[in-house]
Design a protein around this motif. Structure first.
Motif, PDB file in Angstrom:
ATOM      1  N   ARG A 365       0.840  -1.205   0.000  1.00 13.40           N
ATOM      2  CA  ARG A 365       0.000   0.000   0.000  1.00 13.40           C
ATOM      3  C   ARG A 365       0.874   1.254   0.000  1.00 13.40           C
ATOM      4  O   ARG A 365       0.542   2.257  -0.652  1.00 13.40           O
ATOM      5  CB  ARG A 365      -0.926  -0.009   1.220  1.00 13.40           C
ATOM      6  N   GLU A 366       1.996   1.194   0.712  1.00 18.68           N
ATOM      7  CA  GLU A 366       2.938   2.326   0.703  1.00 18.68           C
ATOM      8  C   GLU A 366       3.484   2.543  -0.706  1.00 18.68           C
ATOM      9  O   GLU A 366       3.623   3.682  -1.168  1.00 18.68           O
ATOM     10  CB  GLU A 366       4.079   2.048   1.672  1.00 18.68           C
ATOM     11  N   GLY A 367       3.799   1.443  -1.412  1.00 22.10           N
ATOM     12  CA  GLY A 367       4.281   1.558  -2.784  1.00 22.10           C
ATOM     13  C   GLY A 367       3.257   2.194  -3.701  1.00 22.10           C
ATOM     14  O   GLY A 367       3.598   2.982  -4.590  1.00 22.10           O
ATOM     15  N   ASP A 404      -3.491  -9.681  -1.284  1.00 28.35           N
ATOM     16  CA  ASP A 404      -4.235  -8.736  -0.447  1.00 28.35           C
ATOM     17  C   ASP A 404      -3.724  -7.309  -0.666  1.00 28.35           C
ATOM     18  O   ASP A 404      -4.513  -6.349  -0.705  1.00 28.35           O
ATOM     19  CB  ASP A 404      -4.107  -9.109   1.029  1.00 28.35           C
ATOM     20  N   GLY A 405      -2.413  -7.183  -0.836  1.00 28.97           N
ATOM     21  CA  GLY A 405      -1.827  -5.851  -1.028  1.00 28.97           C
ATOM     22  C   GLY A 405      -2.179  -5.240  -2.366  1.00 28.97           C
ATOM     23  O   GLY A 405      -2.584  -4.070  -2.438  1.00 28.97           O
ATOM     24  N   ILE A 406      -2.060  -6.025  -3.456  1.00 34.31           N
ATOM     25  CA  ILE A 406      -2.309  -5.440  -4.778  1.00 34.31           C
ATOM     26  C   ILE A 406      -3.793  -5.196  -5.014  1.00 34.31           C
ATOM     27  O   ILE A 406      -4.155  -4.476  -5.950  1.00 34.31           O
ATOM     28  CB  ILE A 406      -1.711  -6.310  -5.906  1.00 34.31           C
ATOM     29  N   ASN A 407      -4.646  -5.761  -4.181  1.00 33.75           N
ATOM     30  CA  ASN A 407      -6.078  -5.469  -4.304  1.00 33.75           C
ATOM     31  C   ASN A 407      -6.385  -4.003  -3.990  1.00 33.75           C
ATOM     32  O   ASN A 407      -7.472  -3.516  -4.308  1.00 33.75           O
ATOM     33  CB  ASN A 407      -6.899  -6.384  -3.393  1.00 33.75           C
ATOM     34  N   LYS A 409      -4.678  -1.664  -5.391  1.00 37.25           N
ATOM     35  CA  LYS A 409      -4.363  -0.936  -6.623  1.00 37.25           C
ATOM     36  C   LYS A 409      -5.648  -0.552  -7.346  1.00 37.25           C
ATOM     37  O   LYS A 409      -6.683  -1.214  -7.206  1.00 37.25           O
ATOM     38  CB  LYS A 409      -3.516  -1.794  -7.563  1.00 37.25           C
ATOM     39  N   LYS A 410      -5.532   0.481  -8.181  1.00 37.00           N
ATOM     40  CA  LYS A 410      -6.671   0.852  -9.023  1.00 37.00           C
ATOM     41  C   LYS A 410      -7.033  -0.305  -9.948  1.00 37.00           C
ATOM     42  O   LYS A 410      -8.216  -0.579 -10.190  1.00 37.00           O
ATOM     43  CB  LYS A 410      -6.333   2.104  -9.848  1.00 37.00           C
ATOM     44  N   ASP A 411      -6.011  -0.982 -10.475  1.00 35.21           N
ATOM     45  CA  ASP A 411      -6.231  -2.155 -11.323  1.00 35.21           C
ATOM     46  C   ASP A 411      -5.474  -3.328 -10.711  1.00 35.21           C
ATOM     47  O   ASP A 411      -4.287  -3.539 -10.985  1.00 35.21           O
ATOM     48  CB  ASP A 411      -5.731  -1.896 -12.744  1.00 35.21           C
ATOM     49  N   PRO A 412      -6.108  -4.114  -9.861  1.00 34.12           N
ATOM     50  CA  PRO A 412      -5.413  -5.208  -9.192  1.00 34.12           C
ATOM     51  C   PRO A 412      -4.955  -6.311 -10.132  1.00 34.12           C
ATOM     52  O   PRO A 412      -4.122  -7.141  -9.757  1.00 34.12           O
ATOM     53  CB  PRO A 412      -6.455  -5.757  -8.207  1.00 34.12           C
ATOM     54  N   PHE A 413      -5.462  -6.319 -11.371  1.00 39.04           N
ATOM     55  CA  PHE A 413      -5.107  -7.382 -12.304  1.00 39.04           C
ATOM     56  C   PHE A 413      -4.047  -6.939 -13.323  1.00 39.04           C
ATOM     57  O   PHE A 413      -3.798  -7.655 -14.297  1.00 39.04           O
ATOM     58  CB  PHE A 413      -6.354  -7.900 -13.029  1.00 39.04           C
TER      59      PHE A 413
END
Length: 475
Positions: A365-367, A404-407, A409-413
């Motif tokens: 999330r920090e990234g 869980d972290g990349i979810n 993102k605006k686009d998790p995929f």
């Protein structure tokens, strides 16, 4: 893998004064035994073509002449008997004052696109210093000695310093010191870099564009620049010296024992490629600056090492020293390659605990906040440092934490890129593919991010490995 596999690498250096190109061929080989996991390494690097040294063409003092640069590069591809489709790795590097031109960034990315599928662009002074140190031969020399070595690569606009011991990088620093900070026509000044205009008045001289300046006055300035360099190497910067810094101050703590010079000014010192006339050469201060460096008593206190390369050090380093190989324990989706200019987010990885999942999620999330604060979809790679050998259950916990972290993102995929140093990429990548088959990913290992903040990954090779470049991008 096939018995032998070759890569073609191209290095292009667009400097303040000169532009050069080098082509090399890498030989890849599996160095592991038949019963062991394959370990694909570059076992030989052969330079197969070196261009002449061209003057860097400019449209004006603030703009690179891209048409003429392109003509130079295309003519040298033809002379080297290669086409862009042959090129799998390498670097376009823009250095010194050339990096400050209004179209410098445009020039780099244009040449990167035209040069081949995996020709990278970089303009970061720290990486330039590292590349030059490797091209000059200082890096290899440092591996054989306990002494602390410093390579000073001085071109037309900057002096890039890289400090090594036992082959380990100890620190870098870049100064606005170079041969084309002052230029002449018929002994009359036609250009003074903004970086040193104030220095003349501080040295008691009223000098400006259109003025005649004697070598005696020039020598006062170049002696001053040589002393600033000496104080930098000694970590004894004075208040007025900080105006010459480009970026951070010197960041090594060890005392330097051995120095060597590379770049155009080194050619004026060592005269390895050709004999140069005394006095002001190329209508700039290069020869006088070289004279001041040779005469400086503080610099004389260091042991001097003659470099293997002078003016070609950076371009040879760019061609032969920027590429690493990520090996046979990787998991990649070939449709995602090549990947260029992907920022890297480092995530510290202490010993595993149940709380570690939360730490990893928060780190991702920090990234997102750092690299995509406006939710525009900017992707970034995850580099997990100091990962221990993980059990089957721990790999699953890590993969769940990453998802869980990349979810967030605006686009998790969007494609997921994971970098590791240990040989865990295939295990993590296969776990991702099984648990989350809709997510495309690239997991590579045997890579360390110490050489830069951005990542390029080339196309999958026949041997099942990929070429990788860690780099810095800074304008």
């Amino acid at each position: 893998m096939c018995k032998n596999e070759h890569l073609i690498s191209v290095g292009i250096d667009i400097g303040t004064s000169t532009t050069k190109m080098v082509v090399s061929r890498f030989l890849l080989k599996n160095t592991a035994g038949k019963t062991r996991i394959p370990s694909i390494e570059i076992i030989n690097k052969e330079i197969i073509y070196e261009s002449p040294i061209f003057r860097t063409p400019l449209k004006s003092s603030s703009e690179i002449d891209m048409e003429k640069i392109e003509e130079i590069i295309l003519s040298q591809y033809e002379a080297a008997n290669i086409v862009p489709e042959d090129v799998q790795t390498g670097a376009v590097i823009i250095t010194g004052e050339a990096a400050t031109k209004s179209n410098a960034e445009e020039a780099l990315f244009y040449l990167s696109k035209q040069g081949g599928d995996f020709l990278v662009a970089t303009a970061g002074p720290d990486l330039e210093a590292i590349v030059a140190a490797k091209g000059s031969g200082l890096y290899d020399a440092s591996k054989q000695s306990s002494k602390v070595f410093a390579n000073i690569d001085i071109g037309g606009g900057t002096a890039n310093i890289a400090v090594y011991q036992y082959g380990k990088l100890l620190g870098t620093c870049t100064l606005h010191i170079g041969g084309k900070l002052i230029e002449f026509k018929n002994e009359v000044i036609i250009y003074i870099s903004d970086r040193i205009k104030n220095s003349f008045s501080k040295l008691g001289m009223n000098v400006g564009i259109g003025d005649y300046i004697s070598k005696t006055k020039l020598k006062i300035m170049t002696d001053h620049l040589a002393m600033v360099l000496a104080r930098t190497l000694q970590q004894r910067l004075q208040a007025d010296d900080y105006q010459y810094l480009l970026g951070h101050p010197p960041n090594w703590s060890e005392r330097i024992d051995v120095i060597t010079f590379s770049g155009g000014i080194a050619e004026c010192i060592y005269k390895k490629e050709k004999q140069l006339e005394n006095g002001v050469s190329f209508n700039d201060i290069g020869m006088v600056l070289a004279e001041s460096l040779l005469e400086n008593r503080s610099l004389a206190e260091f042991e001097w090492l003659i470099p293997k390369e002078t003016s070609r050090a950076t371009v040879i380093g760019a061609c032969t020293q920027t590429t690493e190989i990520s090996g046979a324990t990787i998991q990649v989706d070939p449709s995602l390659l090549p990947i260029k200019n992907l920022p890297i987010h480092r995530i510290e990885f202490p010993n595993w605990t149940d709380e570690k999942s939360t730490i990893i999620v928060n780190a991702i999330r920090e990234g997102i906040q750092i690299y995509d604060p406006f939710e525009e979809g900017q992707n970034f790679a995850l580099f997990f440092t100091d990962v221990p050998l993980l059990s089957f259950q721990e790999i699953h916990k890590l993969v769940d934490a990453v998802i869980d972290g990349i979810n967030y993102k605006k686009d998790p995929f969007q494609p997921l890129v994971i970098i590791l140093k240990k040989d865990l990429a295939k295990a993590i990548g296969q776990t991702l593919a099984i648990k989350y088959p809709s997510l495309k990913c690239v997991c590579i290992d045997q890579i360390n991010s110490e050489f830069g903040d951005y990542l390029d990954i080339g196309k999958l090779l026949q041997s099942g490995v990929v070429p990788v470049v860690m780099k810095s991008l800074a304008f």
